[in-house]
Design an enzyme around this catalytic site. Structure first.
Site, PDB file in Angstrom:
ATOM      1  N   ARG A 185       0.802  -1.221   0.000  1.00 62.62           N
ATOM      2  CA  ARG A 185       0.000   0.000   0.000  1.00 62.62           C
ATOM      3  C   ARG A 185       0.841   1.279   0.000  1.00 62.62           C
ATOM      4  O   ARG A 185       0.392   2.314  -0.448  1.00 62.62           O
ATOM      5  CB  ARG A 185      -0.851  -0.013   1.275  1.00 62.62           C
TER       6      ARG A 185
ATOM      7  N   LYS B 293      -0.553 -18.123   7.131  1.00 59.75           N
ATOM      8  CA  LYS B 293      -1.400 -18.341   8.294  1.00 59.75           C
ATOM      9  C   LYS B 293      -1.739 -16.988   8.902  1.00 59.75           C
ATOM     10  O   LYS B 293      -0.958 -16.050   8.680  1.00 59.75           O
ATOM     11  CB  LYS B 293      -0.713 -19.260   9.281  1.00 59.75           C
TER      12      LYS B 293
ATOM     13  N   ASP C  58       2.287 -23.844   5.810  1.00 56.83           N
ATOM     14  CA  ASP C  58       2.514 -24.133   7.221  1.00 56.83           C
ATOM     15  C   ASP C  58       4.017 -24.364   7.288  1.00 56.83           C
ATOM     16  O   ASP C  58       4.510 -25.415   6.854  1.00 56.83           O
ATOM     17  CB  ASP C  58       1.755 -25.376   7.686  1.00 56.83           C
ATOM     18  N   HIS C  59       4.759 -23.377   7.816  1.00 57.41           N
ATOM     19  CA  HIS C  59       6.213 -23.462   7.646  1.00 57.41           C
ATOM     20  C   HIS C  59       6.813 -24.631   8.412  1.00 57.41           C
ATOM     21  O   HIS C  59       7.931 -25.039   8.129  1.00 57.41           O
ATOM     22  CB  HIS C  59       6.899 -22.134   7.986  1.00 57.41           C
TER      23      HIS C  59
ATOM     24  N   ASP D 189      -3.221 -20.703  17.424  1.00 54.20           N
ATOM     25  CA  ASP D 189      -1.942 -20.231  16.893  1.00 54.20           C
ATOM     26  C   ASP D 189      -0.987 -21.381  16.582  1.00 54.20           C
ATOM     27  O   ASP D 189      -0.210 -21.306  15.634  1.00 54.20           O
ATOM     28  CB  ASP D 189      -1.299 -19.273  17.922  1.00 54.20           C
TER      29      ASP D 189
ATOM     30  N   HIS E 136       0.201 -26.198  13.172  1.00 55.22           N
ATOM     31  CA  HIS E 136       1.512 -26.854  13.227  1.00 55.22           C
ATOM     32  C   HIS E 136       1.488 -28.202  13.940  1.00 55.22           C
ATOM     33  O   HIS E 136       1.991 -29.198  13.441  1.00 55.22           O
ATOM     34  CB  HIS E 136       2.534 -25.960  13.932  1.00 55.22           C
TER      35      HIS E 136
HETATM   36  P1  NAD Z   1       2.900  -6.492   8.403  1.00 53.06           P
HETATM   37  O1  NAD Z   1       1.816  -5.708   9.059  1.00 53.06           O
HETATM   38  O2  NAD Z   1       4.297  -6.297   8.867  1.00 53.06           O
HETATM   39  O3  NAD Z   1       2.892  -6.181   6.850  1.00 53.06           O
HETATM   40  C1  NAD Z   1       1.714  -6.113   6.120  1.00 53.06           C
HETATM   41  C2  NAD Z   1       2.020  -5.774   4.681  1.00 53.06           C
HETATM   42  O4  NAD Z   1       0.781  -5.720   3.994  1.00 53.06           O
HETATM   43  C3  NAD Z   1       2.699  -4.433   4.462  1.00 53.06           C
HETATM   44  O5  NAD Z   1       3.588  -4.554   3.369  1.00 53.06           O
HETATM   45  C4  NAD Z   1       1.541  -3.524   4.076  1.00 53.06           C
HETATM   46  O6  NAD Z   1       1.929  -2.429   3.236  1.00 53.06           O
HETATM   47  C5  NAD Z   1       0.689  -4.478   3.298  1.00 53.06           C
HETATM   48  N1  NAD Z   1      -0.716  -4.081   3.269  1.00 53.06           N
HETATM   49  C6  NAD Z   1      -1.543  -3.851   4.322  1.00 53.06           C
HETATM   50  N2  NAD Z   1      -2.767  -3.499   3.869  1.00 53.06           N
HETATM   51  C7  NAD Z   1      -2.699  -3.546   2.526  1.00 53.06           C
HETATM   52  C8  NAD Z   1      -3.633  -3.291   1.497  1.00 53.06           C
HETATM   53  N3  NAD Z   1      -4.898  -2.911   1.745  1.00 53.06           N
HETATM   54  N4  NAD Z   1      -3.222  -3.432   0.218  1.00 53.06           N
HETATM   55  C9  NAD Z   1      -1.954  -3.804  -0.070  1.00 53.06           C
HETATM   56  N5  NAD Z   1      -1.027  -4.055   0.858  1.00 53.06           N
HETATM   57  C10 NAD Z   1      -1.401  -3.928   2.144  1.00 53.06           C
HETATM   58  O7  NAD Z   1       2.438  -8.005   8.489  1.00 53.06           O
HETATM   59  P2  NAD Z   1       3.368  -9.317   8.469  1.00 53.06           P
HETATM   60  O8  NAD Z   1       3.812  -9.576   9.845  1.00 53.06           O
HETATM   61  O9  NAD Z   1       4.381  -9.205   7.404  1.00 53.06           O
HETATM   62  O10 NAD Z   1       2.310 -10.455   8.127  1.00 53.06           O
HETATM   63  C11 NAD Z   1       1.796 -10.664   6.813  1.00 53.06           C
HETATM   64  C12 NAD Z   1       0.944 -11.944   6.813  1.00 53.06           C
HETATM   65  O11 NAD Z   1       1.767 -13.037   7.165  1.00 53.06           O
HETATM   66  C13 NAD Z   1      -0.199 -11.935   7.819  1.00 53.06           C
HETATM   67  O12 NAD Z   1      -1.260 -12.694   7.296  1.00 53.06           O
HETATM   68  C14 NAD Z   1       0.387 -12.667   9.015  1.00 53.06           C
HETATM   69  O13 NAD Z   1      -0.598 -13.281   9.782  1.00 53.06           O
HETATM   70  C15 NAD Z   1       1.230 -13.691   8.301  1.00 53.06           C
HETATM   71  N6  NAD Z   1       2.342 -14.207   9.106  1.00 53.06           N
HETATM   72  C16 NAD Z   1       3.317 -13.378   9.572  1.00 53.06           C
HETATM   73  C17 NAD Z   1       4.364 -13.894  10.320  1.00 53.06           C
HETATM   74  C18 NAD Z   1       5.468 -13.019  10.813  1.00 53.06           C
HETATM   75  O14 NAD Z   1       6.389 -13.559  11.405  1.00 53.06           O
HETATM   76  N7  NAD Z   1       5.444 -11.726  10.612  1.00 53.06           N
HETATM   77  C19 NAD Z   1       4.424 -15.273  10.588  1.00 53.06           C
HETATM   78  C20 NAD Z   1       3.425 -16.106  10.088  1.00 53.06           C
HETATM   79  C21 NAD Z   1       2.393 -15.551   9.348  1.00 53.06           C
END
Ligand code: NAD
Length: 484
Positions: A51, A148, A177-178, A235, A240
């Site tokens: 975004r 996830k 699922d890593h 979670d 997992h």
């Molecule tokens: P984050 O909040 O750090 O990043 C979100 C990203 O999505 C950003 O790049 C943001 O610009 C983008 N974004 C948000 N709204 C948007 C929109 N309307 N249009 C386009 N882009 C948009 O989140 P994250 O921690 O990177 O997590 C991302 C996904 O991965 C989530 O579903 C989270 O549950 C999953 N996840 C994350 C982790 C982790 O370790 N961070 C682990 C497992 C799963």
């Protein structure tokens, strides 16, 4: 021993949420390693979509900083880093808006694999899938990767599945699922199905019980408010831990292919006995040396969400009837350690003067840290002391087999992304598996909520609440030590 690297074919990979935490911490560093290893071809293109207002140059700077932050300095070879950054570009897209899509379409090349990684909140999965398809950006060959959490309960998982299925075939959907991407988890299958030695003993006649522990030392930290709506069941267990149970308990598939493996895993989930909510031990960490209590971390003194769970699962089928699967997971425990232990029964009769219940044969599979496997066996203590027995581990730790080069083992994310490019879905969850897992956890969670069940406090740095120890003591067994 140097692993043979087979490069994947050229691809365009679009990462929605390309500026987010997961992308910076795992996805891009992992892809860099695949390039450095020669597995990712230099013709691949990585397109960040998010975004925020940004451009190619700013995006490259962001990812360059992420590589420096999340990879060891010795992994960063300047010429490879430069090559990697050249592969990157950025498109500003609001998943819910109209702008940016034509630009993205213009970037997709013909004749290469197209993959779209949805590293964004699950509420955006459906809208992104719809726009990709409606605007002709993704065709019937394209692959989509989703993160996830895949739903919050059965109803939301079904809705998510339906929102993806409206635009993509199941063969195009890769649910990550890593845990399934970990080297040892795959090795579990290799050991079971590639050898004659284990599979004949892999049943309730020879296996006394199984223990699965996923222990963390961290608390919920800054994610308190988010975590408190989720808890350990959603979670960790629904995804997992149940996936690990499936890999241990499943019947040998006819082939190592995606549907054969996933059909067998699904049968395991469906064979799980329903649980009584009161039979599960739930805990919340108390305040301690590591930091504030769970209740303080989430900012709600009346929270009833669990940061620890322990339970005794039963898989009701011919192979496993009577063999319990003890499963526990929690935060702020004594060590960060994930382990599966297959505890074999004692020999039927001992000709030696040793107590029963020694359980000398334990196959332990360590997922983190130090991925590896050990098999405990009893031998004679060397020397002239007579027939004295000792238990020794046969070590199958990969670090040794591969020399000191731990980096030769790809991280789960990078392995899974390469599988997406290869079109191999075996290590990804199928929609019906995810739904079956929610169908099992939903009644338990509803039961806790209906009864107003309150988790027991446990000390930081411990192995969880005392009730978790009792769970095994009652059966005349003991948890294995949680060791770093
Ligand atoms: P984050 O909040 O750090 O990043 C979100 C990203 O999505 C950003 O790049 C943001 O610009 C983008 N974004 C948000 N709204 C948007 C929109 N309307 N249009 C386009 N882009 C948009 O989140 P994250 O921690 O990177 O997590 C991302 C996904 O991965 C989530 O579903 C989270 O549950 C999953 N996840 C994350 C982790 C982790 O370790 N961070 C682990 C497992 C799963």
């Amino acid at each position: 021993m140097v692993a043979r690297i087979i490069p994947v074919e050229p691809f365009d990979l679009v990462i929605f949420g390309g500026t987010g935490d997961l992308a910076r911490r795992k996805i891009f560093p992992g892809l860099y390693r695949r390039l450095a290893d020669g597995q990712m071809p230099p013709e691949a293109r990585l397109i960040g979509a998010a975004r925020s207002d940004s451009d190619d140059a700013e995006f490259r700077a962001l990812i360059s900083a992420a590589l420096e932050e999340f990879l060891p300095a010795e992994n960063l070879r300047p010429e490879i880093v430069a090559q990697f950054l050249e592969m990157l570009s950025y498109v500003k897209i609001d998943a819910l808006g109209e702008g940016g899509w034509p630009e993205l379409k213009g970037k997709m090349r013909e004749g290469v694999v197209h993959a779209f990684y949805f590293s964004v909140a699950p509420s955006l999965f459906g809208p992104i899938a719809e726009r990709l398809k409606e605007r002709g950006i993704a065709d019937g060959q394209a692959r989509i990767v989703v993160e996830k959490p895949f739903g919050h309960d059965l109803a939301s998982a079904k809705a998510l599945n339906a929102s993806l299925a409206a635009h993509f075939d199941e063969t195009q959907i890769y649910r990550i699922d890593h845990y399934l991407g970990k080297e040892t988890v795959q090795n579990l299958m290799a050991v079971r199905f590639g050898n004659m030695l284990f599979e004949p003993l892999w049943n309730s006649q020879y296996v006394d019980h199984i223990q699965i522990t996923v222990a963390e030392t961290v608390g919920v930290g800054g994610r308190g408010e988010y975590y408190d709506r989720i808890g350990a069941m959603r979670d960790m267990v629904q995804n997992h831990l149940l996936q690990l149970v499936c890999l241990i308990a499943m019947e040998p598939p006819a082939r190592y292919d995606h549907d054969a493996v996933r059909d067998e895993k699904l049968k395991v989930i469906r064979a799980l006995d329903p649980m009584e909510p009161d039979d599960i031990v739930r805990g919340q960490y108390a305040a301690g040396p590591g930091g504030p209590s769970y209740l303080e971390d989430v900012g709600d003194p009346r929270s009833r969400t669990e940061s620890f769970l322990a339970m005794r699962l039963e898989v009701s089928n011919w192979r496993w009837a009577g063999t319990p699967f003890y499963v526990r997971t929690g935060k702020r425990l004594k060590a960060r350690a994930s382990e599966i232990a297959i505890v074999f029964k004692d020999a039927p009769h001992s000709i030696f003067d040793v107590p029963r219940g020694r359980h000398s044969n334990i196959l332990s599979i360590r997922l983190q840290p130090n991925e590896g496997m050990q098999l405990g066996v009893t031998i004679k203590e060397p020397g002239p002391g007579g027939m004295r027995l000792i238990d020794v581990p046969l070590d199958m730790t990969f670090a040794e087999a591969l020399g000191d080069d731990h980096d030769a083992i790809p991280d789960a994310y990078e392995r899974l992304i390469m599988d997406v490019i290869r079109g191999n879905q075996t290590l990804f969850m199928r929609g019906d598996e995810v739904e079956a897992a929610w169908a099992w956890t939903d009644p338990v969670i509803a039961g806790w909520e209906a009864r107003g069940h309150i988790p027991s406090p446990y000390d930081q740095g411990s192995s969880g609440p005392d009730d978790a120890l009792m769970l095994l003591h009652r059966d005349g067994r003991r948890w294995r030590e949680i060791r770093p």
